[in-house]
Design a protein around this motif. Structure first.
Motif, short mmCIF file in Angstrom:
data_model
loop_
_atom_site.label_atom_id
_atom_site.label_comp_id
_atom_site.label_asym_id
_atom_site.label_seq_id
_atom_site.Cartn_x
_atom_site.Cartn_y
_atom_site.Cartn_z
N MET A 182 0.84 -1.19 0.00
CA MET A 182 0.00 0.00 0.00
C MET A 182 0.87 1.24 0.00
SD MET A 182 -3.00 1.19 2.68
CE MET A 182 -2.02 2.05 3.89
N ASN A 183 0.47 2.24 -0.80
CA ASN A 183 1.14 3.52 -0.80
C ASN A 183 0.10 4.61 -0.58
OD1 ASN A 183 3.93 2.70 -1.61
ND2 ASN A 183 2.83 1.92 -3.38
N ALA A 184 0.49 5.67 0.15
CA ALA A 184 -0.44 6.75 0.46
C ALA A 184 0.24 8.09 0.20
CB ALA A 184 -0.91 6.65 1.92
N PHE A 185 -0.55 9.04 -0.33
CA PHE A 185 0.00 10.36 -0.68
C PHE A 185 -0.99 11.44 -0.25
CE2 PHE A 185 0.67 13.97 -3.50
CZ PHE A 185 2.05 14.13 -3.44
N TYR A 186 -0.44 12.54 0.33
CA TYR A 186 -1.29 13.64 0.80
C TYR A 186 -0.59 14.96 0.55
CZ TYR A 186 -4.16 16.43 4.05
OH TYR A 186 -4.99 17.36 4.62
N ASN A 187 -1.29 15.87 -0.09
CA ASN A 187 -0.76 17.21 -0.32
C ASN A 187 -1.93 18.18 -0.31
OD1 ASN A 187 0.28 19.63 -1.26
ND2 ASN A 187 1.63 18.68 -2.76
N LYS A 188 -2.20 18.76 0.86
CA LYS A 188 -3.40 19.59 1.01
C LYS A 188 -3.34 20.82 0.12
CE LYS A 188 -6.54 21.41 4.49
NZ LYS A 188 -6.84 21.54 5.93
N GLN A 189 -2.15 21.44 0.00
CA GLN A 189 -2.03 22.63 -0.84
C GLN A 189 -2.23 22.30 -2.31
OE1 GLN A 189 1.80 24.36 0.34
NE2 GLN A 189 0.67 26.05 1.26
N GLY A 190 -1.71 21.14 -2.74
CA GLY A 190 -1.76 20.79 -4.15
C GLY A 190 -3.10 20.24 -4.61
N ILE A 191 -3.70 19.34 -3.81
CA ILE A 191 -4.92 18.66 -4.28
C ILE A 191 -6.07 18.74 -3.28
CG2 ILE A 191 -3.74 17.03 -5.81
CD1 ILE A 191 -3.81 14.97 -3.62
N GLY A 192 -5.89 19.48 -2.19
CA GLY A 192 -6.97 19.59 -1.21
C GLY A 192 -6.86 18.53 -0.13
N ASP A 193 -7.88 18.45 0.70
CA ASP A 193 -7.87 17.57 1.87
C ASP A 193 -8.27 16.15 1.45
OD1 ASP A 193 -7.66 16.69 4.47
OD2 ASP A 193 -9.57 17.57 5.12
N VAL A 228 -4.80 6.66 -1.85
CA VAL A 228 -4.30 5.36 -1.39
C VAL A 228 -4.22 4.41 -2.57
CG1 VAL A 228 -4.67 3.40 0.17
CG2 VAL A 228 -5.27 5.71 0.92
N GLN A 229 -3.03 3.88 -2.82
CA GLN A 229 -2.83 2.91 -3.91
C GLN A 229 -2.60 1.53 -3.30
OE1 GLN A 229 0.61 3.79 -6.32
NE2 GLN A 229 0.23 2.13 -7.74
N LEU A 230 -3.39 0.55 -3.76
CA LEU A 230 -3.30 -0.80 -3.21
C LEU A 230 -2.66 -1.78 -4.17
CD1 LEU A 230 -6.86 -0.99 -1.57
CD2 LEU A 230 -4.68 -0.51 -0.44
N GLN A 231 -2.71 -1.50 -5.47
CA GLN A 231 -2.09 -2.36 -6.47
C GLN A 231 -0.85 -1.67 -7.02
OE1 GLN A 231 -4.94 -3.42 -9.51
NE2 GLN A 231 -6.31 -4.47 -8.10
#
Length: 202
Positions: free
Chosen positions: A1-12, A16-19
């Motif tokens: 699993m990979n997770a990415f968060y960027n509130k300024q770039g894409i919001g809140d 989550v990538q599972l494959q």
């Protein structure tokens, strides 16, 4: 699993990538704050969690370290949004100290070598093209599922007909300070324990 968060770039929104592979055909299904992303076989390839800060505690921006706490918070978010799906996540370290037990020339490529690398309780076969790789070295191994500082995802692969699981890393690939510019893997001091985690900053 990979997770990415960027509130300024894409919001809140937490992505989550599972494959490991991006599906050729995708379909989406919305349930509350969750948008499920399914592949052509109806399997969940990932999901987007909207209003993510209401569900998850975020210590960072960018690629998020997948921890037991994050998995628990995501599972709770899925349940709160009536999504019946159990997250099964491998939380073992993805960057570890490895020991090159043997090295042989690749049968179909002059500049590649096939290495058998011990990484604790398991052994990986890794095809490596670094000019300085040799048997008897302690090295940094990025296992399948690791996300490199560049953002590249490490996957099981086949290089010129030979299976390869993971990558033996250079200091530059690991984004270490003062990494040498010349090609070559990072060779570790002998006091590093085989199979122990190696800290890499995303």
């Amino acid at each position: 699993m990979n997770a990415f968060y960027n509130k300024q770039g894409i919001g809140d929104v937490l992505l989550v990538q599972l494959q490991t592979e991006t599906p050729e055909k995708i379909q989406t299904e919305i349930s509350g704050d969750i948008t499920l992303i399914k592949d052509g076989k109806e399997a969940i390839a990932g999901f987007n969690l909207f209003n993510a800060s209401q569900y998850i505690s975020f210590p960072e921006t960018g690629t998020i370290d997948v921890s037991e706490q994050l998995v628990t918070e995501l599972q709770n978010a899925l349940e709160k949004n009536s999504v019946e799906f159990l997250l099964e996540v491998d939380l073992s370290p993805k960057f570890v100290v490895g020991y090159v037990e043997t090295m042989e020339k690749h049968p179909n490529a002059d500049k590649l070598n096939v290495c058998q690398v011990a990484v604790g309780t398991e052994k990986l076969q890794i095809v490596c093209g670094a000019p300085n790789v040799a048997a008897g070295q302690k090295v940094v191994v990025a296992k399948a599922g690791a996300v490199m500082p560049s953002g590249m995802l490490i996957k099981d692969a086949e290089l010129r007909g030979v299976a390869s699981s993971g990558m033996i890393c250079s200091a530059k690939e690991l984004a270490l300070p003062d990494a040498p510019q010349e090609k070559g893997i990072l060779v570790l001091e002998d006091d590093n324990e085989i199979g122990s985690p190696f800290e890499v900053k995303a």
